[in-house]
Design a protein around this motif. Structure first.
Motif, PDB file in Angstrom:
ATOM      1  N   HIS A  65       2.467  -2.021  11.603  1.00  0.00           N
ATOM      2  CA  HIS A  65       3.052  -2.505  10.358  1.00  0.00           C
ATOM      3  C   HIS A  65       3.271  -1.363   9.365  1.00  0.00           C
ATOM      4  CE1 HIS A  65       1.241  -6.650  11.448  1.00  0.00           C
ATOM      5  NE2 HIS A  65       2.513  -6.583  11.829  1.00  0.00           N
ATOM      6  N   LEU A  66       2.341  -0.423   9.334  1.00  0.00           N
ATOM      7  CA  LEU A  66       2.508   0.727   8.445  1.00  0.00           C
ATOM      8  C   LEU A  66       3.675   1.598   8.903  1.00  0.00           C
ATOM      9  CD1 LEU A  66       1.439   2.119   5.969  1.00  0.00           C
ATOM     10  CD2 LEU A  66      -0.230   3.318   7.391  1.00  0.00           C
ATOM     11  N   ARG A 108      11.225   1.444   6.929  1.00  0.00           N
ATOM     12  CA  ARG A 108      12.029   0.703   5.956  1.00  0.00           C
ATOM     13  C   ARG A 108      12.147   1.463   4.642  1.00  0.00           C
ATOM     14  NH1 ARG A 108      12.333  -5.170   7.248  1.00  0.00           N
ATOM     15  NH2 ARG A 108      12.691  -5.463   5.034  1.00  0.00           N
ATOM     16  N   ARG A 109      11.059   2.079   4.199  1.00  0.00           N
ATOM     17  CA  ARG A 109      11.124   2.860   2.962  1.00  0.00           C
ATOM     18  C   ARG A 109      12.047   4.064   3.128  1.00  0.00           C
ATOM     19  NH1 ARG A 109       9.972   1.062  -1.865  1.00  0.00           N
ATOM     20  NH2 ARG A 109       8.988   2.964  -2.598  1.00  0.00           N
ATOM     21  N   ALA A 110      12.034   4.683   4.290  1.00  0.00           N
ATOM     22  CA  ALA A 110      12.887   5.848   4.537  1.00  0.00           C
ATOM     23  C   ALA A 110      14.364   5.483   4.467  1.00  0.00           C
ATOM     24  CB  ALA A 110      12.558   6.464   5.891  1.00  0.00           C
ATOM     25  N   ALA A 111      14.676   4.224   4.783  1.00  0.00           N
ATOM     26  CA  ALA A 111      16.072   3.774   4.783  1.00  0.00           C
ATOM     27  C   ALA A 111      16.490   3.168   3.451  1.00  0.00           C
ATOM     28  CB  ALA A 111      16.276   2.738   5.890  1.00  0.00           C
ATOM     29  N   ASN A 112      15.592   3.155   2.473  1.00  0.00           N
ATOM     30  CA  ASN A 112      15.888   2.540   1.174  1.00  0.00           C
ATOM     31  C   ASN A 112      16.802   3.462   0.358  1.00  0.00           C
ATOM     32  OD1 ASN A 112      15.801   1.578  -1.512  1.00  0.00           O
ATOM     33  ND2 ASN A 112      13.763   0.725  -1.217  1.00  0.00           N
ATOM     34  N   PRO A 113      18.028   3.042   0.050  1.00  0.00           N
ATOM     35  CA  PRO A 113      18.965   3.933  -0.636  1.00  0.00           C
ATOM     36  C   PRO A 113      18.615   4.193  -2.092  1.00  0.00           C
ATOM     37  CG  PRO A 113      19.919   1.740  -0.404  1.00  0.00           C
ATOM     38  CD  PRO A 113      18.629   1.735   0.371  1.00  0.00           C
ATOM     39  N   THR A 114      17.689   3.432  -2.660  1.00  0.00           N
ATOM     40  CA  THR A 114      17.332   3.644  -4.072  1.00  0.00           C
ATOM     41  C   THR A 114      16.242   4.699  -4.246  1.00  0.00           C
ATOM     42  OG1 THR A 114      15.582   1.956  -4.198  1.00  0.00           O
ATOM     43  CG2 THR A 114      17.860   1.219  -4.499  1.00  0.00           C
ATOM     44  N   LEU A 115      15.644   5.174  -3.159  1.00  0.00           N
ATOM     45  CA  LEU A 115      14.580   6.167  -3.273  1.00  0.00           C
ATOM     46  C   LEU A 115      15.152   7.578  -3.393  1.00  0.00           C
ATOM     47  CD1 LEU A 115      11.868   4.969  -0.737  1.00  0.00           C
ATOM     48  CD2 LEU A 115      12.198   4.338  -3.128  1.00  0.00           C
ATOM     49  N   SER A 116      14.422   8.419  -4.084  1.00  0.00           N
ATOM     50  CA  SER A 116      14.829   9.817  -4.250  1.00  0.00           C
ATOM     51  C   SER A 116      14.499  10.609  -2.991  1.00  0.00           C
ATOM     52  CB  SER A 116      14.098  10.430  -5.438  1.00  0.00           C
ATOM     53  OG  SER A 116      12.715  10.583  -5.144  1.00  0.00           O
ATOM     54  N   ALA A 166       0.823  -1.203   0.000  1.00  0.00           N
ATOM     55  CA  ALA A 166       0.000   0.000   0.000  1.00  0.00           C
ATOM     56  C   ALA A 166       0.864   1.264   0.000  1.00  0.00           C
ATOM     57  CB  ALA A 166      -0.924   0.002   1.209  1.00  0.00           C
ATOM     58  N   LEU A 167       1.939   1.254   0.771  1.00  0.00           N
ATOM     59  CA  LEU A 167       2.793   2.437   0.872  1.00  0.00           C
ATOM     60  C   LEU A 167       3.502   2.721  -0.442  1.00  0.00           C
ATOM     61  CD1 LEU A 167       3.820   4.662   2.716  1.00  0.00           C
ATOM     62  CD2 LEU A 167       5.628   3.113   3.497  1.00  0.00           C
ATOM     63  N   ILE A 168       3.933   1.689  -1.147  1.00  0.00           N
ATOM     64  CA  ILE A 168       4.591   1.884  -2.446  1.00  0.00           C
ATOM     65  C   ILE A 168       3.620   2.525  -3.436  1.00  0.00           C
ATOM     66  CG2 ILE A 168       5.548   0.662  -4.439  1.00  0.00           C
ATOM     67  CD1 ILE A 168       6.753  -1.343  -2.401  1.00  0.00           C
ATOM     68  N   LEU A 169       2.379   2.057  -3.462  1.00  0.00           N
ATOM     69  CA  LEU A 169       1.378   2.661  -4.348  1.00  0.00           C
ATOM     70  C   LEU A 169       1.113   4.111  -3.962  1.00  0.00           C
ATOM     71  CD1 LEU A 169      -1.286  -0.148  -4.864  1.00  0.00           C
ATOM     72  CD2 LEU A 169       0.075   0.954  -6.645  1.00  0.00           C
ATOM     73  N   ALA A 170       0.991   4.370  -2.664  1.00  0.00           N
ATOM     74  CA  ALA A 170       0.725   5.738  -2.215  1.00  0.00           C
ATOM     75  C   ALA A 170       1.882   6.668  -2.576  1.00  0.00           C
ATOM     76  CB  ALA A 170       0.479   5.747  -0.705  1.00  0.00           C
ATOM     77  N   GLN A 171       3.104   6.199  -2.419  1.00  0.00           N
ATOM     78  CA  GLN A 171       4.256   7.015  -2.812  1.00  0.00           C
ATOM     79  C   GLN A 171       4.237   7.301  -4.305  1.00  0.00           C
ATOM     80  OE1 GLN A 171       7.502   4.605  -0.783  1.00  0.00           O
ATOM     81  NE2 GLN A 171       8.321   6.672  -0.606  1.00  0.00           N
ATOM     82  N   ALA A 172       3.919   6.292  -5.114  1.00  0.00           N
ATOM     83  CA  ALA A 172       3.853   6.485  -6.559  1.00  0.00           C
ATOM     84  C   ALA A 172       2.780   7.507  -6.919  1.00  0.00           C
ATOM     85  CB  ALA A 172       3.583   5.155  -7.256  1.00  0.00           C
ATOM     86  N   ALA A 173       1.663   7.469  -6.208  1.00  0.00           N
ATOM     87  CA  ALA A 173       0.583   8.414  -6.472  1.00  0.00           C
ATOM     88  C   ALA A 173       1.012   9.854  -6.202  1.00  0.00           C
ATOM     89  CB  ALA A 173      -0.636   8.064  -5.619  1.00  0.00           C
ATOM     90  N   LEU A 174       1.982  10.031  -5.311  1.00  0.00           N
ATOM     91  CA  LEU A 174       2.409  11.372  -4.913  1.00  0.00           C
ATOM     92  C   LEU A 174       3.671  11.850  -5.611  1.00  0.00           C
ATOM     93  CD1 LEU A 174       1.817  10.969  -1.071  1.00  0.00           C
ATOM     94  CD2 LEU A 174       0.441  12.350  -2.649  1.00  0.00           C
ATOM     95  N   THR A 175       4.504  10.933  -6.081  1.00  0.00           N
ATOM     96  CA  THR A 175       5.839  11.343  -6.549  1.00  0.00           C
ATOM     97  C   THR A 175       6.182  10.906  -7.974  1.00  0.00           C
ATOM     98  OG1 THR A 175       6.937   9.343  -5.690  1.00  0.00           O
ATOM     99  CG2 THR A 175       6.690  11.208  -4.170  1.00  0.00           C
ATOM    100  N   MET A 176       5.313  10.160  -8.623  1.00  0.00           N
ATOM    101  CA  MET A 176       5.619   9.660  -9.972  1.00  0.00           C
ATOM    102  C   MET A 176       4.509  10.093 -10.924  1.00  0.00           C
ATOM    103  SD  MET A 176       6.996   5.834  -8.956  1.00  0.00           S
ATOM    104  CE  MET A 176       7.618   5.495 -10.608  1.00  0.00           C
ATOM    105  N   PRO A 177       4.629  11.279 -11.533  1.00  0.00           N
ATOM    106  CA  PRO A 177       3.555  11.834 -12.360  1.00  0.00           C
ATOM    107  C   PRO A 177       3.070  10.904 -13.475  1.00  0.00           C
ATOM    108  CG  PRO A 177       5.229  13.496 -11.946  1.00  0.00           C
ATOM    109  CD  PRO A 177       5.776  12.206 -11.413  1.00  0.00           C
ATOM    110  N   ALA A 178       3.956  10.099 -14.038  1.00  0.00           N
ATOM    111  CA  ALA A 178       3.570   9.244 -15.164  1.00  0.00           C
ATOM    112  C   ALA A 178       2.564   8.174 -14.766  1.00  0.00           C
ATOM    113  CB  ALA A 178       4.813   8.597 -15.783  1.00  0.00           C
ATOM    114  N   VAL A 179       2.588   7.772 -13.493  1.00  0.00           N
ATOM    115  CA  VAL A 179       1.686   6.699 -13.052  1.00  0.00           C
ATOM    116  C   VAL A 179       0.843   7.120 -11.850  1.00  0.00           C
ATOM    117  CG1 VAL A 179       3.188   4.873 -13.937  1.00  0.00           C
ATOM    118  CG2 VAL A 179       3.473   5.663 -11.568  1.00  0.00           C
ATOM    119  N   ALA A 180       0.850   8.395 -11.520  1.00  0.00           N
ATOM    120  CA  ALA A 180       0.196   8.852 -10.292  1.00  0.00           C
ATOM    121  C   ALA A 180      -1.294   8.539 -10.271  1.00  0.00           C
ATOM    122  CB  ALA A 180       0.416  10.354 -10.116  1.00  0.00           C
TER     123      ALA A 180
END
Length: 226
Positions: free
Chosen positions: A191-192, A198-206, A150-164
Motif C-alpha cells: 500500500h505504501l 500515485r503521489r509521483a504521478a500527481n501533477p499538482t506536486l512540485s 502518512a506519506l503526505i505528512l512525511a512529504q510535508a515534513a521534508l519539503t514544506m518548511p512552514a509546517v515541517a
C-alpha cells in the motif's frame, strides 16, 4: 446565486462565499464535482463528519455548508491542540471512514477512501472535527488511504518548511494509533508503494516533492520504529 468574496484557494480550486451560510467551491480546470457531492451525501447518511453538500450550477461547482472553526493546521500553529491529539484524531477519522461500506464497489474489502486526509483538510468545529475536500475520493483497500495520509505528512515534513516540524510531530502519533506493524504503523509495504506511485504521478506536486518521495517513505519507516 450571488457569488461573494473569495474565502479560500487550494491547488486546483477556489472557494467563494454564498448567502445562507454556504460556500461555492469551483474547480479552475472545470473538473466534474457531481461525484464528489454524491460521496459526501453518502457519508453523511452514515454519520461521518462531512459538510452538507449540493451540486452547483456547473459540473465544476460544489455548494457546501460553510464551516466555522480553524483547520487542524491552524489549531496546531496556535497551540490550541497538540500534535499527539492531531495524530490520534486523524487515525480515528480514518478508522471511522473505513468502517463504512463502499458506496458502489461490490468488493467486500473495499471502502470509501479520502486519499488526501491531512491536517489542512480537517476543520475543528464546535460539533467536532469535519473532513473536507473529497475531490480525490475513490473506493479501494483501506490500507491505501492510511498509507497516503502518512506519506503526505512525511512529504510535508521534508519539503514544506512552514509546517515541517508540525508534520513530523503529527506523523509519529498517527502511526502509533494506526497500530505498529513492522515499524510502519500497520501500513503494508504494497500500500505504501502504491501511495508513492500515485503521489509521483500527481501533477499538482512540485519537482522537489516528487524527488523526495523515497526519503518520505524512509521517514515513515524510521518514525514507525522509534
Amino acid at each position: 446565486m450571488k457569488i461573494g468574496e473569495l474565502v479560500g484557494a487550494g491547488r486546483t480550486a477556489d472557494v467563494f462565499a454564498l448567502e445562507g451560510g454556504r460556500v461555492l467551491r469551483r474547480y479552475r480546470g472545470g473538473e466534474d464535482a457531481t461525484g464528489e457531492a454524491a460521496v459526501m451525501a453518502y457519508l453523511a447518511e452514515h454519520g461521518y463528519p462531512v459538510p452538507a453538500a449540493w451540486p452547483g450550477a456547473e459540473p465544476g461547482d460544489l455548494v457546501m455548508q460553510r464551516l466555522s472553526g480553524p483547520t487542524m493546521v491552524e489549531a496546531l500553529a496556535g497551540g490550541a491542540i497538540t500534535a499527539a491529539w492531531a495524530g490520534e484524531t486523524l487515525a480515528g477519522l480514518l478508522g471511522r471512514l473505513h468502517a463504512i461500506p463502499a458506496r458502489v464497489s461490490d468488493d467486500p474489502g473495499h471502502r470509501v477512501l479520502h486519499l488526501d486526509l491531512h491536517p489542512e483538510n480537517v476543520v475543528l468545529t464546535a460539533q467536532g472535527p469535519v473532513v473536507i475536500d473529497w475531490a480525490t475520493s475513490e473506493e479501494g483497500p483501506p490500507g491505501l488511504d492510511t498509507a497516503m495520509a502518512a506519506l503526505i505528512l512525511a512529504q510535508a515534513a521534508l519539503t514544506m518548511p512552514a509546517v515541517a516540524v508540525m508534520a513530523r510531530a503529527v506523523l509519529a502519533p498517527l502511526l502509533r494509533h494506526l497500530g505498529d506493524t513492522g515499524g510502519t504503523g500497520g501500513i503494508e509495504a504494497e500500500h505504501l508503494a502504491l501511495a508513492r506511485t500515485r503521489r509521483a504521478a500527481n501533477p499538482t506536486l512540485s519537482p522537489d516533492e516528487i524527488g523526495r518521495l523515497d526519503e518520505a517513505v524512509a521517514l515513515i519507516a524510521a518514525t514507525g520504529r522509534s
